[in-house]
Design an enzyme around this catalytic site. Structure first.
Site, PDB file in Angstrom:
ATOM      1  N   HIS A 105       0.824  -1.207   0.000  1.00 42.66           N
ATOM      2  CA  HIS A 105       0.000   0.000   0.000  1.00 42.66           C
ATOM      3  C   HIS A 105       0.862   1.263   0.000  1.00 42.66           C
ATOM      4  O   HIS A 105       0.463   2.287  -0.566  1.00 42.66           O
ATOM      5  CB  HIS A 105      -0.932   0.008   1.208  1.00 42.66           C
ATOM      6  CG  HIS A 105      -2.059  -0.962   1.088  1.00 42.66           C
ATOM      7  ND1 HIS A 105      -3.106  -1.004   1.988  1.00 42.66           N
ATOM      8  CD2 HIS A 105      -2.327  -1.927   0.180  1.00 42.66           C
ATOM      9  CE1 HIS A 105      -3.957  -1.956   1.633  1.00 42.66           C
ATOM     10  NE2 HIS A 105      -3.494  -2.531   0.541  1.00 42.66           N
ATOM     11  N   ASP A 106       2.020   1.188   0.637  1.00 41.86           N
ATOM     12  CA  ASP A 106       2.914   2.341   0.669  1.00 41.86           C
ATOM     13  C   ASP A 106       3.459   2.649  -0.721  1.00 41.86           C
ATOM     14  O   ASP A 106       3.673   3.812  -1.071  1.00 41.86           O
ATOM     15  CB  ASP A 106       4.069   2.054   1.631  1.00 41.86           C
ATOM     16  CG  ASP A 106       4.915   3.276   1.930  1.00 41.86           C
ATOM     17  OD1 ASP A 106       4.361   4.394   1.922  1.00 41.86           O
ATOM     18  OD2 ASP A 106       6.114   3.123   2.179  1.00 41.86           O
ATOM     19  N   THR A 159       3.079   7.585  -4.154  1.00 46.80           N
ATOM     20  CA  THR A 159       4.509   7.594  -4.445  1.00 46.80           C
ATOM     21  C   THR A 159       5.038   6.164  -4.483  1.00 46.80           C
ATOM     22  O   THR A 159       4.550   5.281  -3.773  1.00 46.80           O
ATOM     23  CB  THR A 159       5.294   8.380  -3.381  1.00 46.80           C
ATOM     24  OG1 THR A 159       5.268   7.656  -2.149  1.00 46.80           O
ATOM     25  CG2 THR A 159       4.700   9.762  -3.169  1.00 46.80           C
ATOM     26  N   PHE A 195       8.000   5.292  -3.522  1.00 48.50           N
ATOM     27  CA  PHE A 195       9.063   5.132  -2.540  1.00 48.50           C
ATOM     28  C   PHE A 195       8.566   4.496  -1.246  1.00 48.50           C
ATOM     29  O   PHE A 195       7.375   4.556  -0.925  1.00 48.50           O
ATOM     30  CB  PHE A 195       9.684   6.498  -2.226  1.00 48.50           C
ATOM     31  CG  PHE A 195      10.221   7.209  -3.431  1.00 48.50           C
ATOM     32  CD1 PHE A 195      11.398   6.797  -4.026  1.00 48.50           C
ATOM     33  CD2 PHE A 195       9.526   8.277  -3.983  1.00 48.50           C
ATOM     34  CE1 PHE A 195      11.891   7.442  -5.151  1.00 48.50           C
ATOM     35  CE2 PHE A 195      10.012   8.933  -5.104  1.00 48.50           C
ATOM     36  CZ  PHE A 195      11.197   8.512  -5.696  1.00 48.50           C
ATOM     37  N   ASP A 227       8.252   5.495   1.782  1.00 47.12           N
ATOM     38  CA  ASP A 227       8.276   6.789   2.471  1.00 47.12           C
ATOM     39  C   ASP A 227       7.139   6.959   3.469  1.00 47.12           C
ATOM     40  O   ASP A 227       6.864   8.076   3.914  1.00 47.12           O
ATOM     41  CB  ASP A 227       8.245   7.925   1.452  1.00 47.12           C
ATOM     42  CG  ASP A 227       7.020   7.874   0.537  1.00 47.12           C
ATOM     43  OD1 ASP A 227       6.196   6.950   0.705  1.00 47.12           O
ATOM     44  OD2 ASP A 227       6.894   8.736  -0.346  1.00 47.12           O
ATOM     45  N   SER A 244       4.073   6.970   3.016  1.00 48.62           N
ATOM     46  CA  SER A 244       2.983   7.815   2.520  1.00 48.62           C
ATOM     47  C   SER A 244       1.644   7.342   3.061  1.00 48.62           C
ATOM     48  O   SER A 244       0.688   8.111   3.117  1.00 48.62           O
ATOM     49  CB  SER A 244       2.970   7.835   0.992  1.00 48.62           C
ATOM     50  OG  SER A 244       2.812   6.530   0.462  1.00 48.62           O
ATOM     51  N   HIS A 291      -1.000 -13.095  -0.687  1.00 52.67           N
ATOM     52  CA  HIS A 291      -2.450 -13.290  -0.570  1.00 52.67           C
ATOM     53  C   HIS A 291      -2.782 -14.708  -0.118  1.00 52.67           C
ATOM     54  O   HIS A 291      -3.800 -14.935   0.539  1.00 52.67           O
ATOM     55  CB  HIS A 291      -3.134 -12.981  -1.911  1.00 52.67           C
ATOM     56  CG  HIS A 291      -3.243 -11.513  -2.190  1.00 52.67           C
ATOM     57  ND1 HIS A 291      -3.699 -11.001  -3.385  1.00 52.67           N
ATOM     58  CD2 HIS A 291      -2.972 -10.428  -1.417  1.00 52.67           C
ATOM     59  CE1 HIS A 291      -3.687  -9.687  -3.340  1.00 52.67           C
ATOM     60  NE2 HIS A 291      -3.252  -9.315  -2.159  1.00 52.67           N
TER      61      HIS A 291
END
Length: 589
Positions: free
Chosen positions: A111-112, A185, A187, A189, A191, A353
């Protein structure tokens, strides 16, 4: 030595604040932007939100431009639901080694790094399991056979699927080839915590403090309530929990919301400690410093604690994804494109999954399981975390004490037939969705990725025997007419695991390419020497997931040092106070 390093840090800060790139587009700031722009000074959009995924194999669209993949002979590929039912097994297969945190952290990373656009658009392809006559061009529903073992008895003839938005959507007549857009993004990071734009970040920050917004309930900090819960949650009562974070998917499951909350609490823990050490800092400096340390700890955990479980530590050392030397590695490459690979996010990185458990167990401090809940009873509704003051801790212990499912060709029935069920008679099929989504994105076949990775192709089904599990060829050849038709997402699932890893040969090839880009294409990666001193890097390397989880809890007093590995004789429960953590006194300017 300590004084010289701190003075060096001041010089670096002053220099970075005034240097601009040759085009005058990007300020070379010591802090990464929220939308990912200007990470690469020569190519400011590389890795930024709302830019296309990259490809390492040419797409295989049915029309050569944008329509879903077809078989080599021009016919439809095998039905995705049929493959899920007849090719993939089902059941609860427990890993003997890895905790459920191992799987759930993978979803945090996914997800990031990636979010496809358009899949949640209000387009109705199937309504109550029935194919709609006036469905739009973006519908790519999965037909369900009349003799389907689960759905047919419920009167379901299709599973809903909306095609991902792509670059051809605005003007199909003037588009050469469709590329899907990454809305976040690329990266590592966080987010998911800080948002993917300055506007999103401002909504998540507590004004004039350097902290992230939280709400106090049950003696704990929680992410703020989402002001528009209908778009992110399925609530039975108006006062149920639905969190506002940097990612709209944070509420999908209780464990996902728990990890999101842990990193919010970690930011505020770091910020409060930094303020005590540096009372003269501005609130902006305090926020940004806490943010970069939080991100650095997270990056360290991804590469040093989590990723070796799948790729193997020796392989990572060989490929320079991991280093044994002290201090910064300075291995940033300005020519390395850091964007997420389409085949990584749409196929390879969905491998966990199969590790999802349909039942979540709650554990006391003694690691006695009190009770369990069905994950689909809490889909898009993490209220269970706040049902009592101890629920967060009970679920946290379960996250680190319950085994994840095996990474194999078997799926838990909760995800194979009842995914996203909430007060309904049926849900959907995660494996079928994965197969169909890869075709929507026009991913090349397994054979094409085999050629990319090893410069060889399978000419006959027997050629796959070296790579795939025993008996796989006999099964798969009954559904695919050609070796060139084998879906990447199906072939990867049937690969033999390389000794000491959780991946097969082609999967490891794709993941290694992605995380090389993720590490070496990120100018702000914590080991790249841009901002952290050698002493600070040493401190960051003390970070571990177990300590962050302990610090986020009220009553968890012990944890195994490797939170992604099940407690055992070699990974025993130890007092949380004994777990290492970075000394933040090194982070002063």
């Amino acid at each position: 030595m300590e004084l010289r390093e701190k003075c060096y840090g001041v010089v670096i800060l002053l220099v970075l604040l005034v240097v601009h790139d040759v085009a005058g587009q990007c300020v070379n700031s010591p802090y990464r932007t929220f939308d990912g722009t200007c990470n690469n000074l020569l190519n400011p959009s590389w890795g930024a939100a709302n830019t296309p995924f990259v490809r390492i194999v040419a797409p295989r669209y049915g029309d050569g431009k944008s329509s879903p993949s077809l078989a080599k002979d021009g016919n439809e590929l095998p039905n995705a639901r049929l493959l899920s039912v007849e090719v993939f097994q089902e059941g609860e297969q427990n890993s003997p080694e890895f905790s459920l945190a191992n799987m759930q952290f993978g979803q945090i990373i996914a997800h990031d790094m990636a979010l496809t656009r358009g899949v949640r658009d209000p387009v109705t392809c199937c309504a109550n399991g029935r194919l709609q006559p006036n469905r739009g061009a973006r519908c790519f529903a999965i037909p369900v056979s009349p003799d389907d073992p689960v759905f047919s008895v419920r009167g379901i003839d299709c599973l809903n699927m909306v095609r991902t938005s792509n670059t051809c959507d605005p003007d199909p007549n003037n588009c050469t080839r469709a590329e899907q857009i990454n809305a976040v993004t690329s990266f590592l990071d966080l987010s998911i915590v800080y948002g993917n734009s300055l506007e999103e970040s401002n909504q998540l920050r507590q004004p004039n403090t350097g902290l992230l917004k939280t709400e106090q309930r049950l003696g704990q900090e929680w992410p703020p309530r989402n002001p528009n819960p209908a778009g992110s949650c399925t609530l039975r009562k108006p006062d149920e929990a639905c969190y506002l974070t940097g990612d709209g998917r944070a509420n999908q499951s209780p464990h996902l919301a728990l990890l999101q909350t842990a990193f919010v609490r970690e930011h505020n823990r770091i910020a409060k400690r930094l303020l005590a050490l540096n009372p003269s800092w501005t609130t902006e400096q305090l926020f940004q410093e806490a943010r970069r340390i939080n991100i650095a700890q997270y990056q360290h955990i991804v590469f040093s604690e989590w990723l070796p479980n799948f790729l193997g530590r020796s392989f990572m050392l060989e490929k320079q994804l991991l280093y044994q030397a002290a201090g910064p590695t300075n291995d940033y490459g300005s020519t390395i494109h850091p964007a997420v690979i389409n085949s990584h996010t749409t196929a390879a990185f969905r491998f966990f999954h199969s590790s999802i458990q349909g039942v979540l167990k709650l554990y006391e401090e003694s690691r006695l399981s009190l009770w369990k809940v069905d994950i689909n009873d809490h889909t898009n509704n993490p209220t269970i975390l706040e049902q009592a003051s101890d629920r967060y801790d009970l679920l946290l212990r379960g996250l680190t004490s319950q085994p994840m499912g095996l990474h194999d060709t078997s799926l838990d029935p909760a995800t194979k037939h009842f995914l996203f069920r909430f007060n309904n008679l049926f849900g959907t099929d995660l494996k079928a969705l994965d197969i169909q989504r890869a075709r929507d994105h026009g991913l090349g076949s397994y054979n094409e990725f085999l050629f990319l990775c090893f410069n060889q192709r399978a000419a006959t089904w027997a050629d796959y025997n070296q790579l795939l599990l025993p008996g796989a060829v006999d099964i798969l050849s009954n559904y695919y007419n050609s070796v060139d038709d084998l879906d990447l997402s199906v072939g990867l699932a049937f690969e033999k695991k390389i000794d000491g890893t959780q991946t097969g040969m082609v999967m490891r090839c794709i993941l290694a390419d992605q995380f090389r880009r993720t590490r070496k294409g990120d100018r702000y990666f914590y080991e790249n020497g841009l901002r952290f001193t050698a002493r600070q890097v040493t401190e960051i390397r003390k970070a571990n997931m177990a300590k962050i989880l302990c610090d986020s809890s009220l009553s968890v007093a012990q944890m195994q040092s490797s939170a992604f590995i099940l407690p055992s004789r070699v990974n025993p429960l130890v007092p949380c106070s004994s777990l290492p953590t970075p000394n933040l006194s090194e982070f002063t300017i």
